[in-house]
Design a protein around this motif. Structure first.
Motif, PDB file in Angstrom:
ATOM      1  N   THR A   2       0.819  -1.191   0.000  1.00  0.00           N
ATOM      2  CA  THR A   2       0.000   0.000   0.000  1.00  0.00           C
ATOM      3  C   THR A   2       0.861   1.252   0.000  1.00  0.00           C
ATOM      4  O   THR A   2       1.864   1.332   0.690  1.00  0.00           O
ATOM      5  CB  THR A   2      -0.904  -0.007   1.246  1.00  0.00           C
ATOM      6  OG1 THR A   2      -1.640  -1.208   1.262  1.00  0.00           O
ATOM      7  CG2 THR A   2      -1.845   1.169   1.248  1.00  0.00           C
ATOM      8  N   VAL A   3       0.452   2.281  -0.746  1.00  0.00           N
ATOM      9  CA  VAL A   3       1.177   3.543  -0.788  1.00  0.00           C
ATOM     10  C   VAL A   3       0.888   4.322   0.473  1.00  0.00           C
ATOM     11  O   VAL A   3      -0.234   4.378   0.953  1.00  0.00           O
ATOM     12  CB  VAL A   3       0.750   4.374  -2.010  1.00  0.00           C
ATOM     13  CG1 VAL A   3       1.541   5.656  -2.064  1.00  0.00           C
ATOM     14  CG2 VAL A   3       0.971   3.584  -3.277  1.00  0.00           C
ATOM     15  N   HIS A  42       8.782  -2.174  -5.412  1.00  0.00           N
ATOM     16  CA  HIS A  42       9.073  -0.749  -5.308  1.00  0.00           C
ATOM     17  C   HIS A  42      10.571  -0.485  -5.503  1.00  0.00           C
ATOM     18  O   HIS A  42      11.265  -1.293  -6.124  1.00  0.00           O
ATOM     19  CB  HIS A  42       8.519  -0.186  -3.996  1.00  0.00           C
ATOM     20  CG  HIS A  42       7.100  -0.604  -3.776  1.00  0.00           C
ATOM     21  ND1 HIS A  42       6.058  -0.104  -4.514  1.00  0.00           N
ATOM     22  CD2 HIS A  42       6.567  -1.536  -2.932  1.00  0.00           C
ATOM     23  CE1 HIS A  42       4.932  -0.681  -4.118  1.00  0.00           C
ATOM     24  NE2 HIS A  42       5.212  -1.570  -3.178  1.00  0.00           N
ATOM     25  N   ASN A  46      12.096   5.674  -5.132  1.00  0.00           N
ATOM     26  CA  ASN A  46      10.837   6.106  -5.730  1.00  0.00           C
ATOM     27  C   ASN A  46      10.294   7.393  -5.109  1.00  0.00           C
ATOM     28  O   ASN A  46       9.694   8.225  -5.804  1.00  0.00           O
ATOM     29  CB  ASN A  46       9.770   5.017  -5.615  1.00  0.00           C
ATOM     30  CG  ASN A  46       9.829   4.011  -6.747  1.00  0.00           C
ATOM     31  OD1 ASN A  46      10.626   4.119  -7.655  1.00  0.00           O
ATOM     32  ND2 ASN A  46       8.975   3.007  -6.677  1.00  0.00           N
ATOM     33  N   THR A  50       8.301  11.107  -7.520  1.00  0.00           N
ATOM     34  CA  THR A  50       6.858  10.854  -7.514  1.00  0.00           C
ATOM     35  C   THR A  50       6.205  11.220  -8.840  1.00  0.00           C
ATOM     36  O   THR A  50       5.247  10.561  -9.253  1.00  0.00           O
ATOM     37  CB  THR A  50       6.191  11.622  -6.362  1.00  0.00           C
ATOM     38  OG1 THR A  50       6.545  13.010  -6.454  1.00  0.00           O
ATOM     39  CG2 THR A  50       6.643  11.070  -5.018  1.00  0.00           C
ATOM     40  N   ASN A  54       4.228   8.335 -11.029  1.00  0.00           N
ATOM     41  CA  ASN A  54       2.781   8.521 -11.182  1.00  0.00           C
ATOM     42  C   ASN A  54       2.330   8.521 -12.634  1.00  0.00           C
ATOM     43  O   ASN A  54       1.123   8.511 -12.908  1.00  0.00           O
ATOM     44  CB  ASN A  54       2.346   9.831 -10.515  1.00  0.00           C
ATOM     45  CG  ASN A  54       2.262   9.699  -9.005  1.00  0.00           C
ATOM     46  OD1 ASN A  54       1.986   8.629  -8.482  1.00  0.00           O
ATOM     47  ND2 ASN A  54       2.515  10.794  -8.309  1.00  0.00           N
ATOM     48  N   LYS A  64      -2.411   2.274 -15.492  1.00  0.00           N
ATOM     49  CA  LYS A  64      -2.159   2.402 -14.064  1.00  0.00           C
ATOM     50  C   LYS A  64      -0.811   3.085 -13.877  1.00  0.00           C
ATOM     51  O   LYS A  64       0.024   3.075 -14.777  1.00  0.00           O
ATOM     52  CB  LYS A  64      -2.153   1.015 -13.405  1.00  0.00           C
ATOM     53  CG  LYS A  64      -2.387   1.045 -11.914  1.00  0.00           C
ATOM     54  CD  LYS A  64      -2.688  -0.341 -11.376  1.00  0.00           C
ATOM     55  CE  LYS A  64      -3.002  -0.275  -9.896  1.00  0.00           C
ATOM     56  NZ  LYS A  64      -3.299  -1.612  -9.351  1.00  0.00           N
ATOM     57  N   GLU A  65      -0.594   3.652 -12.693  1.00  0.00           N
ATOM     58  CA  GLU A  65       0.657   4.357 -12.454  1.00  0.00           C
ATOM     59  C   GLU A  65       1.849   3.425 -12.626  1.00  0.00           C
ATOM     60  O   GLU A  65       1.776   2.226 -12.358  1.00  0.00           O
ATOM     61  CB  GLU A  65       0.670   5.002 -11.064  1.00  0.00           C
ATOM     62  CG  GLU A  65       0.569   4.056  -9.899  1.00  0.00           C
ATOM     63  CD  GLU A  65      -0.860   3.822  -9.430  1.00  0.00           C
ATOM     64  OE1 GLU A  65      -1.030   3.501  -8.233  1.00  0.00           O
ATOM     65  OE2 GLU A  65      -1.788   3.934 -10.248  1.00  0.00           O
ATOM     66  N   ASP A  67       4.595   3.025 -10.937  1.00  0.00           N
ATOM     67  CA  ASP A  67       4.997   2.327  -9.726  1.00  0.00           C
ATOM     68  C   ASP A  67       4.469   3.142  -8.549  1.00  0.00           C
ATOM     69  O   ASP A  67       3.803   4.161  -8.749  1.00  0.00           O
ATOM     70  CB  ASP A  67       6.523   2.166  -9.665  1.00  0.00           C
ATOM     71  CG  ASP A  67       6.997   1.057  -8.738  1.00  0.00           C
ATOM     72  OD1 ASP A  67       6.145   0.331  -8.191  1.00  0.00           O
ATOM     73  OD2 ASP A  67       8.214   0.913  -8.550  1.00  0.00           O
ATOM     74  N   THR A  68       4.741   2.701  -7.331  1.00  0.00           N
ATOM     75  CA  THR A  68       4.370   3.461  -6.150  1.00  0.00           C
ATOM     76  C   THR A  68       5.547   3.486  -5.189  1.00  0.00           C
ATOM     77  O   THR A  68       6.543   2.779  -5.384  1.00  0.00           O
ATOM     78  CB  THR A  68       3.140   2.858  -5.444  1.00  0.00           C
ATOM     79  OG1 THR A  68       3.463   1.543  -4.986  1.00  0.00           O
ATOM     80  CG2 THR A  68       1.942   2.808  -6.368  1.00  0.00           C
ATOM     81  N   THR A  69       5.432   4.295  -4.148  1.00  0.00           N
ATOM     82  CA  THR A  69       6.526   4.379  -3.178  1.00  0.00           C
ATOM     83  C   THR A  69       6.557   3.175  -2.259  1.00  0.00           C
ATOM     84  O   THR A  69       7.588   2.874  -1.666  1.00  0.00           O
ATOM     85  CB  THR A  69       6.390   5.641  -2.319  1.00  0.00           C
ATOM     86  OG1 THR A  69       5.142   5.606  -1.632  1.00  0.00           O
ATOM     87  CG2 THR A  69       6.483   6.893  -3.174  1.00  0.00           C
ATOM     88  N   THR A  71       4.933   1.092   1.183  1.00  0.00           N
ATOM     89  CA  THR A  71       4.551   1.478   2.536  1.00  0.00           C
ATOM     90  C   THR A  71       5.779   1.485   3.442  1.00  0.00           C
ATOM     91  O   THR A  71       6.919   1.332   2.976  1.00  0.00           O
ATOM     92  CB  THR A  71       3.450   0.538   3.065  1.00  0.00           C
ATOM     93  OG1 THR A  71       2.917   1.061   4.272  1.00  0.00           O
ATOM     94  CG2 THR A  71       3.969  -0.886   3.272  1.00  0.00           C
TER      95      THR A  71
END
Length: 252
Positions: A2-3, A42, A46, A50, A54, A64-65, A67-69, A71
């Protein structure tokens, strides 16, 4: 996985350095001739990029984005640090069994790779198995691990029909060995106690042409799970569980 809004990586108290990898693709051992792709979830960098992560990429069924950072724990130990350390340990175990191990990245990129590239790396390697290593960011009290399996999807470059069956077998093997080697219970909030969750929204699965699963090794935001996820000793157990599941799937 989860981001979160956190942007400052922290360190895991007492974490030891990951063991050095053995010679890649030694050609000897029960997994000789097998190729395994390990996808550390991840990237530690990252959070500095951002805007780039994104940017949307095509995952076949939609966009979809990139990647994400990821959790982190409440005291700042990041999922990206966790996934790299566990992935190094998995690689060392599998290479000792003779497998050729390919990483999608090793923390050496400014960001990413994007989810479509992560899938492409596994496809181009003609991997016998791909495992994406993650940890979750759910609420306190939500505990345990789960393995994410690809749903049957078709659209654009996505067609998972050929890999749904073998991916499920890979996931079942990993789930069984992970319980055995770590003592971690199946998730109490995903999968109805089976430790298995099927999803159609992950580009890394949708675009894969080879057997692939994600594993969420625990919940970084639960105090009891996070204590394990910050433990170097438990990292080794997690790596052993994942590696043992891969070996069982590959017949090693």
């Amino acid at each position: 996985m989860t981001v979160t809004a956190s942007s400052t990586p922290g360190g895991a108290p007492g974490s030891a350095s990951a063991p050095a990898a053995s010679k890649n693709g030694s050609g000897a051992g029960p997994l000789a001739g097998k190729t395994v792709v390990i996808d550390p979830g991840h990237n530690p960098n990252n959070f500095r990029h951002t805007q780039e992560i994104n940017e949307p990429v095509d995952i076949g069924t939609n966009k979809k984005e990139c990647d994400t950072t990821g959790t982190d724990t409440n005291d700042g130990y990041t999922e990206a640090e966790f996934t790299l350390d566990v992935s190094h340990r998995i690689r060392a175990i599998l290479e000792k069994q003779g497998a050729k191990v390919v990483f999608t990245h090793d923390g050496d990129r400014t960001f990413g790779p994007c989810v479509d590239e992560r899938a492409r790396i596994g496809n181009q390697a003609k991997a016998d198995a791909v495992v994406s290593v993650h940890a979750d960011g759910a609420d306190e009290g939500q505990r345990g691990f789960h393995v994410i399996l690809p749903a049957k999807v078709k659209g654009g470059a996505a067609d998972t029909a050929p890999i749904v069956g073998p991916s499920r077998e890979l996931g079942v093997r990993i789930a069984g060995k992970f319980v055995q080697d770590t003592g971690m219970n199946a998730s109490n909030y995903v999968g109805d106690g089976t430790a298995l969750d099927t999803r159609s929204d992950l580009g890394g699965l949708n675009l894969s042409k080879v057997p692939k699963v994600f594993i969420e090794c625990g919940n970084m935001r639960d105090s009891r799970d996070s204590a394990l996820l910050k433990s170097a000793e438990w990292h080794q157990k997690a790596a052993q569980g994942i590696a043992d599941g891969i070996m069982a799937f590959l017949g090693g």
